[in-house]
Enzyme design. Sequence first.
Site, PDB file in Angstrom:
ATOM      1  N   GLU A   1       1.014  -0.397  -5.138  1.00 17.67           N
ATOM      2  CA  GLU A   1      -0.003   0.636  -5.323  1.00 17.67           C
ATOM      3  C   GLU A   1       0.753   1.966  -5.290  1.00 17.67           C
ATOM      4  O   GLU A   1       1.050   2.493  -4.225  1.00 17.67           O
ATOM      5  CB  GLU A   1      -1.056   0.557  -4.215  1.00 17.67           C
TER       6      GLU A   1
ATOM      7  N   ASP B   1       0.818  -1.201   0.000  1.00 19.28           N
ATOM      8  CA  ASP B   1       0.000   0.000   0.000  1.00 19.28           C
ATOM      9  C   ASP B   1       0.859   1.260   0.000  1.00 19.28           C
ATOM     10  O   ASP B   1       1.921   1.315   0.617  1.00 19.28           O
ATOM     11  CB  ASP B   1      -0.895  -0.007   1.239  1.00 19.28           C
TER      12      ASP B   1
END
Length: 630
Positions: free
Chosen positions: A354, A302
């Site tokens: 990401e 993330d």
Amino acid sequence: MVVDSQTPSYLFNTGRGFQSQNFLGCHWHSNQTADFRVWAPHALAVAVVGDFNHWQPTALRELGTTGIWQGQLSKIFPGQLYKFRVTAPDGQSQLKIDPFARQFEAKPGDAAVVCPPSRMHWHDSLWLARRKRTHLERRPLNIYEVHLGSWRRHPDGSYYTYTELTASLIPYVKRLGYTHIELMPVMEHLLDRSWGYQQFGYFAPTSRFGDRDAFLHFVDACHQANLGVFVDWVPGHFIRNYDALYQYDGTPTFEYADRGRADNHRWGAWNFDLGKAQVQSFLISSALFWLEECHLDGLRVDAVSNLLYINYDAGQEHRLNQYGDDRNVEGIAFLKKLNGVVAARHPDVAMIAEESSAYPQVTGALQDGGLGFDFKWNMGWMHDTLNFFKLDPLYRADHFQLLTFAFVYMYDEHFILPFSHDEVVHGKRSLMHKMPGDRYNQFANLRTLLTYMLAFPGKKLNFMGAEWGQYLEWRDWSQLEWVDLDDHLNHAMQRFTAALNQLYHQQRPLWEQDQVDAGLRFTHTDDPQSVTMSFIRQAKRPHDFVVATFNFAPVEHRQYRIGVPYCGTYHLLLNTEAQAFGGTWTRLEQTFTATAQPYRGQPASLTCTLPAMGALLIAPTKVSRGSTHV
């Protein structure tokens, strides 16, 4: 004194302790004793408190000068709760979590649970063997992103357990034709509204849905159903709570000493000090724990941009590194180290970034200066494509570059095309609600959007609810609007998604050459005024290809000509306007004949009726050997 360079404490303190959870934390033995160890390098004293000593402190002793405190206690039983009592350099004491705990009590508490070694007996050897044979770059990858707390709930609002999700979620995803499930973070966290992204349990599946072994059985069942499992993993920041990792020994321990770099305004969290050797051991151990002990098929890392840039957080003052720019040198080095360790141990798993900036070579090889990820989310493609589809068709011709610009960089990285949870929350509206027009045209647009995603180079990810066109945007506090499926259009949309996913899996041209120029040929992408597009997805075998044609306007085109590489017969794979999918076509053109009439750079062409606000996928049936492949 000679220091053994292979001791767990030495490896942990030098950033090479990649299985530190096997040394630090609580380790229970069958003789009802347990070893407790915790890293608190600047603490004046550390004790353990729990159910077993009536929450009265039992002192631990420091292991030499390692900063690790340890002790063995007797009459310890599985299921008992515990914490560490850490005395800071200023003499103040604070109860702290165990950073290496394998299980925590149910919220709102955050005490760790004494766990015996897992006795999990896995049944996924066939899946793991297949995974080793072929990397995901050369396989179909179609991901169903799930937030376990809101996929389904009981009528009283309580969560489905891991066991209940095993019985319901897995067959559902399998029936819809996805290849993998991606779970939003399941590491232990307190605040539901954080969706799991503000964590404190980096080695513990959340207790919301059951215990550790129930989660392992869920993963095992996925693999037995031929479904891979990814989990979102958050190495950039952690929960603010004072009884968690923050100032663990009374000083900055896991976070940067510089408060300006430690404070993450964007997410209301603390940033890990990624240049600290012990933090690297902690995080890489966590990553390997999920990949090895939990058998996961990969991690979606993330907020990678937050690790790449010092000034990524909007609330930070402008800072520069020692080289005069804003790269986070420690963060970049950590990501390379992480991906290098994972690739060396598990070359068959996927590390997914990401990452929302234009940082180069995110999926580039480490030896070439890249970060070493296997895939990167294509955020630019996602934003541009959604912005195009949100437009009234009347204005799409003037903004056709929103679609065509991605062709310029589509091979710069190994991309996953994501329509994720981030795009259907906080007032952004659901995919269905983004589409213009009345309800019929919204469904037509949505079918065309998902078909365009399927045909575009790159792997695929869709968030739950999009498969049937849920109108309400995602709400993390309640289940999906399953009642929608009582409506025939929603039910038809779900049927369409299943057919589309099955087609993707069956057609090698749609995934075999996702990362190379040979995988796509342009045939009709430079005619914005027609608001149509056509291109060819090519497999490795010359005669194995799919012609993808799109009409982004509500005007049917009869005798629409498409350039193809061979004369011969072709057949229909998919018409998004078929009545079975919620469209209006009751009779479909099933076959097409390509003649030696050159068109748009191709030596042959065929004609078809291109449906209004629709798409066709066409494949060769029998082509002439004498024709030239261009």
